[in-house]
Design a protein around this motif. Structure first.
Motif, mmCIF file in Angstrom:
data_model
loop_
_atom_site.group_PDB
_atom_site.id
_atom_site.type_symbol
_atom_site.label_atom_id
_atom_site.label_comp_id
_atom_site.label_asym_id
_atom_site.label_seq_id
_atom_site.Cartn_x
_atom_site.Cartn_y
_atom_site.Cartn_z
ATOM 1 N N GLY A 1 0.922 -1.145 -0.227
ATOM 2 C CA GLY A 1 -0.249 -0.080 -0.293
ATOM 3 C C GLY A 1 1.125 1.514 -0.353
ATOM 4 O O GLY A 1 1.271 1.683 -1.082
ATOM 5 N N SER A 2 1.416 1.716 1.454
ATOM 6 C CA SER A 2 2.404 2.152 0.908
ATOM 7 C C SER A 2 3.275 2.805 1.054
ATOM 8 O O SER A 2 4.341 3.147 0.234
ATOM 9 N N ASP A 3 4.014 1.461 1.107
ATOM 10 C CA ASP A 3 5.424 0.729 0.465
ATOM 11 C C ASP A 3 5.058 0.456 -0.897
ATOM 12 O O ASP A 3 5.311 -0.715 -0.563
ATOM 13 N N LEU A 4 4.808 1.872 -1.666
ATOM 14 C CA LEU A 4 4.246 0.596 -3.333
ATOM 15 C C LEU A 4 5.396 0.200 -3.549
ATOM 16 O O LEU A 4 5.349 -0.985 -4.988
ATOM 17 N N PRO B 1 14.302 -1.766 -4.874
ATOM 18 C CA PRO B 1 13.362 -2.600 -5.362
ATOM 19 C C PRO B 1 12.455 -1.158 -6.247
ATOM 20 O O PRO B 1 11.504 -1.982 -6.391
ATOM 21 N N GLN B 2 12.608 0.064 -5.984
ATOM 22 C CA GLN B 2 11.659 1.097 -7.285
ATOM 23 C C GLN B 2 12.176 0.525 -8.492
ATOM 24 O O GLN B 2 11.972 1.472 -10.072
ATOM 25 N N GLY C 1 9.217 2.386 -14.721
ATOM 26 C CA GLY C 1 8.038 2.582 -14.391
ATOM 27 C C GLY C 1 7.908 3.834 -13.138
ATOM 28 O O GLY C 1 6.887 4.354 -12.838
ATOM 29 N N TRP C 2 8.843 3.750 -12.646
ATOM 30 C CA TRP C 2 8.883 4.359 -11.143
ATOM 31 C C TRP C 2 8.425 5.712 -11.032
ATOM 32 O O TRP C 2 8.196 6.400 -10.284
ATOM 33 N N ARG D 1 5.652 -5.465 -11.726
ATOM 34 C CA ARG D 1 7.244 -5.779 -11.751
ATOM 35 C C ARG D 1 8.129 -6.820 -13.480
ATOM 36 O O ARG D 1 7.357 -7.872 -13.139
ATOM 37 N N THR D 2 8.714 -6.483 -13.526
ATOM 38 C CA THR D 2 9.452 -6.714 -14.742
ATOM 39 C C THR D 2 10.827 -7.432 -14.612
ATOM 40 O O THR D 2 10.848 -8.135 -15.073
ATOM 41 N N SER D 3 11.333 -7.165 -12.936
ATOM 42 C CA SER D 3 12.554 -7.852 -13.049
ATOM 43 C C SER D 3 12.636 -7.361 -11.373
ATOM 44 O O SER D 3 12.139 -6.327 -10.938
ATOM 45 N N ARG D 4 13.797 -7.722 -10.863
ATOM 46 C CA ARG D 4 14.362 -7.819 -9.279
ATOM 47 C C ARG D 4 15.173 -7.099 -9.524
ATOM 48 O O ARG D 4 15.927 -7.967 -9.504
ATOM 49 N N GLU D 5 15.286 -6.068 -8.567
ATOM 50 C CA GLU D 5 16.965 -5.694 -8.064
ATOM 51 C C GLU D 5 17.133 -5.318 -7.051
ATOM 52 O O GLU D 5 16.058 -5.421 -6.424
#
Length: 410
Positions: free
Chosen positions: A136-139, A183-184, A235-236, A176-180
């Motif tokens: 939520g707030s931690d988008l 997180p952004q 996208g972020w 989410r298209t990849s995990r880095e």
């Protein structure tokens, strides 16, 4: 900044007043006057959008080249103030006020040419896919995945608190298209048609009985990469820009002034629990005056922000967080005063007296209502406004943003 309206501004104000007086029906005025949250009755909002689109006034903040009004900051503020005074319902913000600025800044020419005219006309009705059950707030912790498959993204996951998803035919989503490590990174902003196979909408009926929000599920949903706004994995940046318009893209003060006027009038004319009215109560009068001062201070801040935007700024920036904090917390305060003025009537739940932003799904909600309408609106507005300090990023998050951006704290 000169706070005096110019002759041209006053002429524009009169033009807007005349237009509202001519084109607003009693039904549309009722939809605006009897709202219980920030969302008007969906059908009424779409009807009013078509009227404004015909006049060319549906998108006050858009540049003219995209079908917008190209208005100055004073004109946009005056239009907002006159809309509230006339009782016109607000338009749904999802497309015109939120997604559109992101498209105008980050979208391709093809995306702008296709989506923007359809946003204006109302052919495309939008909803927002940001929050998830655990994000939520931690988008930035969002988990909805989008795997690349040739010219498509295959999307799986869910979004929650999706307002008016039952009415929308498009949704803008963060996936989410990849995990880095950060997180952004690896987040993509994508536009998805709601009738795409694999999408299902589950209603979320609030304790008040109102059906406005939903959970949307995505199961192997194929989305063309051409619908990615910006670039995959970036996208972020798009999302943060859009959130500035959700938090501070429009003025809070005109609506707050109108709400306080209603409370003041109501407190002076309707008997309270223990006295003939609150009109002669100096303590309550002092609280109303203090609220008016705070709203006026916010109004000056909003005017300064709009002026800065019209002189070259593309977005409200960190000012959006200030406006969101002050606007939502003042709105909550005014609804508390309203509830107090309602007295015994404020203890009843009678949604039939209002025009909420969605269907009321309670068997007992459709019976007759009793009591002054302004009093019956008080608990409905009070309960809905509790969400104001949470949506669009909680006010605690906004204070963290200001600490970092404005004060340089880390």
């Amino acid at each position: 900044m000169d706070l005096k309206w110019s002759e041209a501004d006053l002429a524009f104000r009169d033009e807007v007043r005349t237009f509202f007086a001519t084109h607003l029906t009693d039904e549309l005025r009722a939809a605006g006057r009897l709202m219980t949250s920030v969302y008007a009755d969906h059908g009424a909002a779409m009807q009013w959008q078509r009227v404004l689109a015909t006049r060319g006034w549906a998108a006050p903040a858009w540049p003219r080249e995209y079908g917008g009004c190209g208005w100055s900051a004073p004109q946009r503020y005056l239009f907002s103030r006159e809309r509230v005074a006339a009782g016109a319902p607000p338009l749904s913000p999802m497309g015109i006020q939120m997604c559109a600025p992101a498209l105008i800044k980050f979208g391709s020419d093809a995306q702008k040419a296709y989506f923007l005219p359809r946003m204006l006309s109302g052919e495309h009705v939008w909803c927002q896919g940001y929050s998830e059950p655990q994000s939520g707030s931690d988008l930035a912790s969002l988990q909805m995945s989008a795997r690349e498959d040739g010219d498509y993204l295959i999307c799986n996951g869910s979004k929650i608190w999706v307002t008016h998803a039952q009415d929308a035919n498009w949704i803008f989503c963060l996936v989410r298209t990849s995990r880095e490590q950060k997180p952004q990174l690896g987040i993509t902003f994508v536009l998805i048609e709601m009738d795409t196979p694999g999408i299902s909408v589950q209603p979320i009926v609030m304790s008040s009985g109102e059906y406005i929000q939903n959970q949307v599920f995505f199961e192997n949903v194929r989305v063309p990469k051409a619908n990615v706004v910006g670039t995959i994995g970036a996208g972020w940046t798009v999302a943060k820009y859009l959130l500035e318009f959700e938090r501070g893209g429009t003025a809070y003060a005109p609506e707050l002034h109108a709400m306080l006027d209603e409370v003041r009038h109501f407190a002076g004319t309707v008997p309270g629990e223990m006295t003939d009215s609150l009109a002669g109560d100096p303590v309550f009068a002092g609280r109303l005056a203090a609220a008016r001062i705070r709203i006026s201070m916010l109004e000056v801040y909003e005017l300064r922000t709009m002026s800065a935007m019209s002189m070259g700024g593309e977005s409200p920036g960190a000012n959006a967080s200030v406006m969101k904090i002050l606007g939502t917390e003042l709105s909550q305060h005014v609804t508390e005063l309203w509830l107090e003025a309602a007295g015994l009537y404020g203890r009843t739940f009678q949604p039939r007296a209002a025009r909420p932003g969605g269907e009321v799904r309670l068997w007992h909600a459709n019976g007759p209502h009793a009591g002054p309408q302004a009093a019956l609106l008080a608990p409905l507005r009070y309960l809905n406004d509790r969400a104001g300090s949470i949506y669009a990023g909680s006010n605690e998050i906004q204070r963290n943003i200001l600490a970092k951006v404005a004060l340089g704290l880390h």
